[in-house]
Write a protein that holds these residues in place. Structure first.
Motif, PDB file in Angstrom:
ATOM      1  N   UNK A 125       6.661  -0.560  -4.060  1.00 35.92           N
ATOM      2  CA  UNK A 125       5.893  -1.425  -3.163  1.00 35.92           C
ATOM      3  C   UNK A 125       5.659  -2.786  -3.798  1.00 35.92           C
ATOM      4  N   UNK A 126       5.465  -2.806  -5.116  1.00 31.88           N
ATOM      5  CA  UNK A 126       5.264  -4.073  -5.813  1.00 31.88           C
ATOM      6  C   UNK A 126       6.432  -5.022  -5.585  1.00 31.88           C
ATOM      7  N   UNK A 127       7.631  -4.478  -5.625  1.00 33.46           N
ATOM      8  CA  UNK A 127       8.834  -5.280  -5.411  1.00 33.46           C
ATOM      9  C   UNK A 127       8.900  -5.778  -3.959  1.00 33.46           C
ATOM     10  N   UNK A 128       8.601  -4.875  -3.025  1.00 36.37           N
ATOM     11  CA  UNK A 128       8.621  -5.260  -1.603  1.00 36.37           C
ATOM     12  C   UNK A 128       7.613  -6.383  -1.363  1.00 36.37           C
ATOM     13  N   UNK A 129       6.422  -6.250  -1.934  1.00 36.36           N
ATOM     14  CA  UNK A 129       5.385  -7.250  -1.694  1.00 36.36           C
ATOM     15  C   UNK A 129       5.721  -8.593  -2.330  1.00 36.36           C
ATOM     16  N   UNK A 130       6.343  -8.589  -3.484  1.00 39.91           N
ATOM     17  CA  UNK A 130       6.776  -9.856  -4.087  1.00 39.91           C
ATOM     18  C   UNK A 130       7.832 -10.536  -3.228  1.00 39.91           C
ATOM     19  N   UNK A 131       8.733  -9.722  -2.684  1.00 38.44           N
ATOM     20  CA  UNK A 131       9.737 -10.265  -1.765  1.00 38.44           C
ATOM     21  C   UNK A 131       9.047 -10.930  -0.570  1.00 38.44           C
ATOM     22  N   UNK A 132       8.071 -10.246   0.011  1.00 43.53           N
ATOM     23  CA  UNK A 132       7.396 -10.781   1.200  1.00 43.53           C
ATOM     24  C   UNK A 132       6.642 -12.064   0.871  1.00 43.53           C
ATOM     25  N   UNK A 133       6.012 -12.108  -0.314  1.00 45.60           N
ATOM     26  CA  UNK A 133       5.311 -13.329  -0.733  1.00 45.60           C
ATOM     27  C   UNK A 133       6.303 -14.490  -0.866  1.00 45.60           C
ATOM     28  N   UNK A 134       7.463 -14.213  -1.465  1.00 43.07           N
ATOM     29  CA  UNK A 134       8.477 -15.265  -1.621  1.00 43.07           C
ATOM     30  C   UNK A 134       8.885 -15.811  -0.252  1.00 43.07           C
ATOM     31  N   UNK A 135       9.092 -14.937   0.709  1.00 46.75           N
ATOM     32  CA  UNK A 135       9.496 -15.389   2.051  1.00 46.75           C
ATOM     33  C   UNK A 135       8.401 -16.201   2.717  1.00 46.75           C
ATOM     34  N   UNK A 172     -12.986  -6.034   3.110  1.00 43.45           N
ATOM     35  CA  UNK A 172     -11.986  -5.469   4.028  1.00 43.45           C
ATOM     36  C   UNK A 172     -11.194  -4.341   3.352  1.00 43.45           C
ATOM     37  N   UNK A 173     -10.982  -4.472   2.044  1.00 41.57           N
ATOM     38  CA  UNK A 173     -10.285  -3.406   1.312  1.00 41.57           C
ATOM     39  C   UNK A 173     -11.183  -2.160   1.285  1.00 41.57           C
ATOM     40  N   UNK A 174     -12.481  -2.375   1.012  1.00 40.62           N
ATOM     41  CA  UNK A 174     -13.427  -1.255   0.962  1.00 40.62           C
ATOM     42  C   UNK A 174     -13.529  -0.556   2.316  1.00 40.62           C
ATOM     43  N   UNK A 175     -13.474  -1.329   3.371  1.00 40.58           N
ATOM     44  CA  UNK A 175     -13.535  -0.764   4.739  1.00 40.58           C
ATOM     45  C   UNK A 175     -12.238  -0.095   5.149  1.00 40.58           C
ATOM     46  N   UNK A 176     -11.177  -0.431   4.465  1.00 42.94           N
ATOM     47  CA  UNK A 176      -9.868   0.124   4.828  1.00 42.94           C
ATOM     48  C   UNK A 176      -9.099  -0.727   5.825  1.00 42.94           C
ATOM     49  N   UNK A 177      -9.595  -1.920   6.148  1.00 41.77           N
ATOM     50  CA  UNK A 177      -8.852  -2.768   7.089  1.00 41.77           C
ATOM     51  C   UNK A 177      -7.754  -3.562   6.380  1.00 41.77           C
ATOM     52  N   UNK A 178      -7.909  -3.720   5.060  1.00 40.65           N
ATOM     53  CA  UNK A 178      -6.773  -4.217   4.262  1.00 40.65           C
ATOM     54  C   UNK A 178      -6.328  -3.055   3.385  1.00 40.65           C
ATOM     55  N   UNK A 179      -5.038  -2.781   3.405  1.00 39.57           N
ATOM     56  CA  UNK A 179      -4.506  -1.653   2.647  1.00 39.57           C
ATOM     57  C   UNK A 179      -4.745  -1.842   1.150  1.00 39.57           C
ATOM     58  N   UNK A 180      -5.223  -0.796   0.521  1.00 44.77           N
ATOM     59  CA  UNK A 180      -5.571  -0.873  -0.896  1.00 44.77           C
ATOM     60  C   UNK A 180      -4.351  -1.200  -1.773  1.00 44.77           C
ATOM     61  N   UNK A 181      -3.213  -0.625  -1.428  1.00 46.15           N
ATOM     62  CA  UNK A 181      -2.007  -0.879  -2.232  1.00 46.15           C
ATOM     63  C   UNK A 181      -1.513  -2.316  -2.094  1.00 46.15           C
ATOM     64  N   UNK A 182      -1.758  -2.906  -0.948  1.00 43.94           N
ATOM     65  CA  UNK A 182      -1.413  -4.321  -0.783  1.00 43.94           C
ATOM     66  C   UNK A 182      -2.329  -5.164  -1.676  1.00 43.94           C
ATOM     67  N   UNK A 183      -3.600  -4.761  -1.754  1.00 40.67           N
ATOM     68  CA  UNK A 183      -4.516  -5.489  -2.639  1.00 40.67           C
ATOM     69  C   UNK A 183      -4.082  -5.342  -4.096  1.00 40.67           C
TER      70      UNK A 183
END
Ligand SMILES: Nc1nc2c(ncn2[C@@H]2O[C@H](COP(=O)(O)OP(=O)(O)OP(=O)(O)O)[C@@H](O)[C@H]2O)c(=O)[nH]1
Ligand SMILES: [Mg+2]
Ligand SMILES: [Zn+2]
Length: 308
Positions: free
Chosen positions: A106-116, A282-293
């Motif tokens: 997921x770390x790799x996927x998220x870095x890709x998305x940030x780059x885009x 939002x992370x604590x509430x679960x509206x932002x995914x914890x792994x994305x954080x």
């Protein structure tokens, strides 16, 4: 004459002119591009002016690079502070990922998305090799699909080998210029062979992913799609170096954070230990995914602070 760069090997380029003729091209003199120290001044997808060489039959000189609409950069594998332009003038960028053989984290996927996001190129994620997934892999796929779709990224699940889901992907490739990235061995070249009947791009042998991480594709190359559009194959990559990323800007490249930034108590909030942080809430509430954080935090930690 005007043309588009289809392949770059460093010193030679393949350029297709407006009549569809492919030329071998060299660069005339040395180009200095504004702002960027690049190890390759001309990239696949660049629109260039070409002039015939006096004696050459099919070889031409590149005399001008037209302004780029956008481009995607990677850190040069050789020089850390140099950039390597992978491709220019893109409509969209695809990450070809696999849950296993090889595993895309997921770390790799998220870095890709940030780059885009940084380069303003629309991104999507395609998971390949679903024919080989066991139940737990399929569950992971489900989790990823739900998470990324909920924040606005298109996700596809395909098997190039079993021809599952390919037609759906063709629809989004139609009439667009698409860059394909991903680890070595995820099936980028195999996928391109599948969408271009008769094409014979070299792929890893049939024994499949060997775990050795040998790169089969060594240069980025663009291909015309028979149903309209173009697709760019790239060599597999281990990491996404995010060049020129500022710590303060990072959360703006996470769409689910971007929409909440105004709710943080401090406008320079980095969403780590600050009071009144809307992102952590939002992370604590679960509206932002914890792994994305977690990905956000890891990228933040990896960015060197500017030294003035
Ligand atoms: N099981 C399975 N294997 C696949 C699938 N797609 C591709 N492969 C295999 O995966 C291996 C790697 O494929 P390539 O297309 O060479 O991978 P690549 O991403 O282009 O790799 P690099 O060029 O090194 O970056 C090959 O042996 C393919 O046959 C699929 O859908 N299912
Ligand atoms: Mg390849
Ligand atoms: Zn905050």
């Amino acid at each position: 004459m005007q043309g588009i760069v289809y392949r770059s090997t460093g010193s030679w380029y393949n350029v297709k002119d407006e009549d569809g003729r492919m030329w071998n091209a060299r660069m005339k003199g040395i180009f200095k591009l504004d702002d960027i120290t690049s190890t390759n001044p001309i990239a696949v997808g660049d629109i260039v002016e070409i002039d015939l060489e006096n004696d050459g039959e099919s070889s031409v000189m590149i005399s001008k690079i037209h302004d780029r609409r956008n481009y995607i950069n990677r850190q040069s594998p050789r020089m850390k502070h140099h950039q390597h332009i992978v491709a220019a003038n893109l409509d969209q960028s695809v990450l070809l990922a696999t849950i296993k053989d090889p595993r895309t984290s997921q770390g790799f996927i998220d870095r890709f998305l940030v780059a885009c996001e940084m380069y303003h190129v629309p991104a999507m994620v395609i998971f390949n090799k679903i024919d080989a997934y066991k139940e737990k892999d399929l569950n992971q796929l489900e989790v990823y699909a739900e998470m990324y779709e909920s924040i606005g990224y298109q996700v596809f699940a395909i098997s190039t080998k079993e021809n599952i889901g390919i037609d759906e992907v063709k629809e989004v490739l139609k009439d667009a210029t698409t860059l394909i990235s991903g680890h070595s061995g995820v099936g980028k070249s195999t996928f391109i062979n599948a969408v271009i009947p008769g094409s014979t791009i070299k792929t890893q042998d049939v024994s499949g992913w060997s775990g050795k991480g040998q790169h089969t594709t060594t240069f980025a190359e663009m291909y015309d799609l028979p149903f309209g559009g173009r697709i760019i194959d790239t060599p597999g990559m281990r990491e996404f170096g995010l060049v020129g990323l500022d710590r303060q800007e990072l959360s703006g490249y996470f769409p689910e954070m971007r929409q909440r930034l105004n709710d943080c108590q401090f406008n320079n909030c980095l969403h780590t230990n600050e009071p009144g942080c809307a992102i952590k809430e939002a992370v604590a509430e679960g509206t932002i995914d914890e792994n994305r954080y977690v990905s956000y935090y890891n990228i933040l930690e990896s960015i060197e602070e500017k030294k003035w």
